[in-house]
Write an enzyme that holds these catalytic residues in place. Structure first.
Site, PDB file in Angstrom:
ATOM      1  N   HIS A 187      83.181  57.933  98.460  1.00 36.13           N
ATOM      2  CA  HIS A 187      84.456  58.434  97.956  1.00 36.13           C
ATOM      3  C   HIS A 187      85.290  57.343  97.287  1.00 36.13           C
ATOM      4  CE1 HIS A 187      85.113  57.858 102.492  1.00 36.13           C
ATOM      5  NE2 HIS A 187      85.496  56.745 101.908  1.00 36.13           N
ATOM      6  N   TYR A 195      82.340  41.005  97.778  1.00 33.37           N
ATOM      7  CA  TYR A 195      81.211  41.098  96.853  1.00 33.37           C
ATOM      8  C   TYR A 195      81.247  40.049  95.755  1.00 33.37           C
ATOM      9  CZ  TYR A 195      81.485  45.698  99.024  1.00 33.37           C
ATOM     10  OH  TYR A 195      81.585  46.730  99.918  1.00 33.37           O
TER      11      TYR A 195
END
Length: 488
Positions: free
Chosen positions: A171, A258
């Site tokens: 989502h 990340y």
């Protein structure tokens, strides 16, 4: 219509209820069967009681079964939804705790980075067991909807090695779009049209249009910097937007893990994060949140059960993809979303074997993805770094090759920015030993790992991280909820 949906890991009580009520918002789905399965009989009993109450309160003919026998739950199922966390919070705590000893400060640790890679090692053997059962006992052509992280690794394994029709669902895109609509002053999220593409948790809003008008980078930067809340909570995302030219779908805390630039120096971390909520960058934030949520649910279960007696309101159907995909496949009402699938030409400047998250349309013919998208070069470069780690991690999980696992961790962007090779080798040994009960493919490697740990001279430190908070007690949570209620 009458068909069967199996939910694996149904003990994720809140999420299972959301999926359940979303699906029952589709009028044609009143007469279907939900088969719940989980390792925990305790959790299964709680969620079944909640769903039974929903069915009863709404006068539905829907059938709900619950069993710890996964194959029984999968028998004849047309759709299988997975939301499992292999190892539970016990293993997850090690995903955060052990890397901290080596200077690696994670907010979530469930996608890549040291924690996400080990999470994948625990999940992938189990995912392949699911796929075997799906091939053998589920309905012909059954579709596997994977919600479990690490999304790309799980989906990669299910498609390449499990040989099951699989789509990964998240989502993050929807939540990012809601933010953008808000800062641009849209009256409704439906006024915003967007195209996102990339890989899960590193997907990029490469085209934005508000009521048909294309939104440029400078306008978006100005809108975010002027927002009284997001300007503080999303500092890292805004910085990336300024430098890359496009906004990332993922939260401030997730995105910080990340990229190798924002969490590598402890004294710099607090500059880029916000402590108003776990998702904005708190050390081990999601572990704390998950622990508090579990404790709250266990203690306040009667309230959850009572709330289940309310009528289902289709106007409150969530934007989770699952119900909309099932509706499109079964009724031919077309649904557009962003889905995790094998690349195969969808994104021109990412590898063909990668699992990408990109736009698609769903109807009775299936999930039909838009092909030929090219990412901005900087976006592709960051995605490539993660894809290479994901590929090695999947192959390590399949083969049980601990040396390949260490190489995967070594090549992780944040790990590589913080730790030396000697530290990575010892850290992986330590994590494999600590999590051996969930890592059957590494059983042969555990004795040697223990031996190396007993002789290692690599120094570690006991460190809570740059921005750690303690798990709050039930009393503290009650007081906070009461204060919010009074204020609002």
């Amino acid at each position: 219509m009458s068909f069967k949906i199996a939910i694996i890991g149904a003990g994720s009580v809140g999420f299972t209820k959301k999926l359940f009520t979303d699906i029952l918002c589709v009028p044609e789905f009143r007469d279907i069967e939900f088969a719940l399965t989980d390792l925990s009989e305790h959790n299964l009993g709680m969620i079944k009681a909640i769903l039974d109450k929903v069915v009863e309160a709404n006068g539905l003919p829907t059938r709900v079964t619950a069993t710890t026998d996964r194959r029984k739950a999968l028998e004849g199922a047309r759709y299988i939804i997975s939301c499992v966390r292999v190892g539970g919070l016990e293993a997850y705590a090690d995903d955060i705790r052990i890397p901290l000893k080596y200077g690696i400060d994670q907010c979530v640790g469930d996608t890549i980075c040291a924690g996400g890679i080990l999470y994948g090692q625990r999940n992938i053997p189990v995912i392949l067991d699911f796929c075997k059962d799906i091939r053998e006992v589920a309905a012909t052509g059954a579709k596997f909807l994977n919600y479990a992280n690490p999304m790309a690794m799980n989906t990669w394994a299910a498609i390449e090695y499990g040989k099951v029709d699989t789509v990964g669902l998240c989502h993050g895109v929807q939540h990012g779009a809601e933010q953008i609509a808000e800062v641009l002053g849209a009256k409704s999220r439906h006024e915003l049209d967007y195209v996102c593409s990339g890989i899960n948790h590193q997907t990029w809003f490469i085209d934005l249009r508000l009521n048909g008008r294309k939104i440029a980078k400078d306008e978006l930067v100005e809108a975010f910097e002027a927002h009284p809340i997001y300007s503080q909570q999303e500092k890292l995302r805004i910085d990336v937007l300024k430098r890359f030219g496009v906004y990332s779908t993922e939260s401030n805390g997730h995105l910080s893990e990340y990229l190798p630039w924002y969490r590598k120096r402890p004294d710099e971390i607090t500059r880029w994060i916000d402590m108003s909520d776990w998702i904005h960058g708190e050390t081990g934030g999601y572990l704390r949140y998950s622990t508090e949520t579990r404790n709250w649910f266990e203690t306040e279960y009667p309230q959850f059960l009572e709330a289940a007696s309310k009528p289902i309101d289709p106007a409150k159907r969530s934007n989770e993809h699952a119900s909309h995909i099932l509706e499109a496949l079964e009724t031919n009402r077309v649904y557009r979303g962003h889905f995790n699938v094998r690349n195969d030409g969808l994104i021109t400047n990412l590898p063909q074997d990668a699992i990408v998250e990109s736009p698609g349309f769903v109807d009775r013919f299936g999930i039909n993805m838009a092909a030929g998208i090219t990412l901005p070069e900087a976006c592709a470069a960051t995605c490539m770094s993660s894809i290479n780690v994901q590929r090695m991690s999947v192959h390590a999980a399949i083969s049980g090759d601990i040396d390949l696992l260490k190489l995967a961790v070594l090549h992780d962007p944040l790990v590589g920015a913080v730790s030396t090779p000697e530290e990575v080798w010892q850290m992986v040994d330590e994590m494999v030993v600590a999590q051996a009960q969930w890592l059957p493919q590494y059983a042969h490697a555990v004795p040697a790992a223990k031996e190396r740990l007993s002789k290692s001279a690599v120094k570690t430190r006991e460190w809570a991280g740059a921005a750690r908070r303690n798990v709050r007690s039930i009393e503290e949570l009650r007081a906070e909820k009461a204060a919010l209620k009074q204020a609002g």
